[in-house]
Scaffold this motif. Structure first.
Motif, short mmCIF file in Angstrom:
data_model
loop_
_atom_site.label_atom_id
_atom_site.label_comp_id
_atom_site.label_asym_id
_atom_site.label_seq_id
_atom_site.Cartn_x
_atom_site.Cartn_y
_atom_site.Cartn_z
N PRO A 171 0.82 -1.21 0.00
CA PRO A 171 0.00 0.00 0.00
C PRO A 171 0.85 1.27 0.00
N ILE A 172 0.29 2.34 -0.48
CA ILE A 172 0.88 3.66 -0.27
C ILE A 172 0.47 4.13 1.12
N ILE A 173 1.45 4.52 1.93
CA ILE A 173 1.16 5.06 3.26
C ILE A 173 1.49 6.55 3.24
N LEU A 174 0.55 7.37 3.66
CA LEU A 174 0.78 8.83 3.64
C LEU A 174 1.61 9.27 4.84
N ASP A 175 2.25 10.42 4.71
CA ASP A 175 2.86 11.05 5.87
C ASP A 175 1.75 11.44 6.83
N PHE A 176 2.11 11.60 8.11
CA PHE A 176 1.09 11.75 9.13
C PHE A 176 0.40 13.11 9.12
N SER A 177 0.95 14.07 8.39
CA SER A 177 0.25 15.32 8.12
C SER A 177 0.82 15.93 6.85
N PRO A 178 0.03 16.70 6.11
CA PRO A 178 0.54 17.34 4.88
C PRO A 178 1.74 18.24 5.14
N TYR A 179 1.75 18.95 6.27
CA TYR A 179 2.88 19.82 6.59
C TYR A 179 4.15 19.00 6.79
N ASN A 180 4.03 17.90 7.54
CA ASN A 180 5.18 17.00 7.72
C ASN A 180 5.76 16.58 6.38
N CYS A 181 4.86 16.27 5.46
CA CYS A 181 5.29 15.80 4.14
C CYS A 181 6.13 16.85 3.43
N LEU A 182 5.67 18.08 3.44
CA LEU A 182 6.42 19.16 2.78
C LEU A 182 7.77 19.39 3.47
N VAL A 183 7.78 19.35 4.78
CA VAL A 183 9.03 19.52 5.52
C VAL A 183 10.02 18.44 5.13
N LYS A 184 9.57 17.18 5.12
CA LYS A 184 10.45 16.07 4.74
C LYS A 184 10.95 16.22 3.32
N CYS A 185 10.07 16.58 2.42
CA CYS A 185 10.47 16.73 1.01
C CYS A 185 11.56 17.79 0.86
N ILE A 186 11.39 18.91 1.54
CA ILE A 186 12.39 19.98 1.43
C ILE A 186 13.72 19.54 2.02
N ILE A 187 13.67 18.91 3.20
CA ILE A 187 14.91 18.45 3.83
C ILE A 187 15.62 17.40 2.96
N HIS A 188 14.85 16.53 2.33
CA HIS A 188 15.44 15.40 1.58
C HIS A 188 15.95 15.80 0.20
N GLN A 189 15.62 16.99 -0.26
CA GLN A 189 16.04 17.39 -1.60
C GLN A 189 17.55 17.26 -1.78
N GLN A 190 17.95 16.50 -2.81
CA GLN A 190 19.36 16.39 -3.23
C GLN A 190 20.29 15.90 -2.12
N LEU A 191 19.76 15.08 -1.21
CA LEU A 191 20.58 14.47 -0.17
C LEU A 191 20.47 12.96 -0.26
N ASN A 192 21.51 12.25 0.16
CA ASN A 192 21.38 10.80 0.22
C ASN A 192 20.46 10.44 1.38
N MET A 193 19.83 9.28 1.31
CA MET A 193 18.77 8.91 2.25
C MET A 193 19.26 8.91 3.70
N LYS A 194 20.44 8.36 3.95
CA LYS A 194 20.95 8.25 5.33
C LYS A 194 21.10 9.63 5.97
N PHE A 195 21.72 10.56 5.26
CA PHE A 195 21.92 11.90 5.82
C PHE A 195 20.59 12.64 5.95
N ALA A 196 19.71 12.47 4.96
CA ALA A 196 18.40 13.13 4.99
C ALA A 196 17.59 12.68 6.20
N MET A 197 17.60 11.36 6.47
CA MET A 197 16.88 10.82 7.63
C MET A 197 17.46 11.39 8.93
#
Length: 290
Positions: free
Chosen positions: A111-137
């Motif tokens: 299944p597709i699981i959504l982020d727990f809030s739309p704001y959280n999703c945008l925050v994560k997307c911005i932080i993760h931009q152009q970073l490797n997964m380990k550092f982004a997490m």
């Protein structure tokens, strides 16, 4: 305290969903008990427990919460986050007639699981931009631990109001780039001021959402598409710029190099109107070697 038992249509592989959720260190996942405890962002923060007590073909869940007054709304939120109203059997049948047939058979019920809030999703997307997964997490985890809060063992992201007040230098000291710090604080200021209303945005079409978001500094098509997919649960998104999807298509079709956008669009013609699920299953196909 309250609890509710929910039955949905299969297939739905909650165990696989938990494995994918456990990749994020901020998520409170318990694989052995088949349970995840999630933050629900209401006027008052609430932690809700979701435990699988069924099978992939006959999915059944036990939901537990504390506030009886918010029970109906919490259950509605859980349905949305875990996409329990989506009939995966219908989607699987669609892909049986496409070039993704084998992938959908192998990872049936993902299944597709959504982020727990739309704001959280945008925050994560911005932080993760152009970073490797380990550092982004790690960067996201540090950000939430610094500015968010913990309740009953579950971490809550900080509110837009709080992030809007952060000084850029504070984020820079946490290894945020100058631009990314500006993007995150700028976005939060727009939401805190009411200039950007995420609840209202959720009622608009994919095109309208994208048009609104890409006007915001630091948000491009990739972030807008990920928000549509994992923030709002829209079913027909295919992020052409996503390296993971490019690599998965290269592997699937035995290409000598990564596909061009034109090639990706040609490959995906038969995958409409479920491109989001095509994206998810392509990601899944390169996440495991099993």
């Amino acid at each position: 305290m309250w609890e509710e038992t929910v039955n949905i249509s299969g297939p739905y592989d909650f165990d696989l969903a938990l494995q994918r959720q456990s990749i994020d260190p901020l998520n409170d996942v318990h694989i052995e008990s088949r349970t995840i405890n999630i933050p629900v962002y209401e006027s008052e923060a609430e932690v809700v427990s979701i435990q699988a007590i069924g099978t992939t073909d006959k999915p059944c869940f036990l939901i537990k919460g504390k506030n009886e007054q918010t029970k109906a709304h919490v259950i509605e939120q859980v349905y949305k986050i875990f996409q329990w109203n989506v009939t995966l059997d219908e989607i699987n049948n669609h892909f049986q007639q496409t070039t993704l047939n084998e992938i959908f058979m192998k990872h049936r019920g993902t299944p597709i699981i959504l982020d727990f809030s739309p704001y959280n999703c945008l925050v994560k997307c911005i932080i993760h931009q152009q970073l490797n997964m380990k550092f982004a997490m790690a960067l996201t985890e540090n950000f939430v631990h610094t500015y968010g809060f913990e309740q009953d063992g579950v971490w809550f992201y900080p509110s837009p109001d709080k992030v809007a007040e952060i000084e850029i230098e504070e984020l820079r000291s946490m290894k945020f780039s100058q631009r990314k710090a500006e993007y995150l604080i700028g976005l939060s200021k727009l939401i805190a001021s009411g200039e950007l209303n995420l609840q209202e945005l959720a009622t608009k079409s994919d095109e309208e959402v994208t048009k609104t978001l890409v006007k915001i500094r630091g948000i491009g098509p990739w972030t807008a598409q990920n928000f549509l997919m994992f923030g709002l649960g829209r079913p027909n998104l295919f992020p052409l710029a996503d390296i993971g999807i490019q690599n998965a298509i290269k592997k699937l079709f035995n290409l000598e190099k990564k596909p061009t956008y034109e090639e990706m669009e040609n490959f995906s013609q038969d995958w409409h109107p479920y491109l989001s699920y095509a994206s998810l299953y392509l990601w899944r196909s390169i996440e495991t070697a099993e």
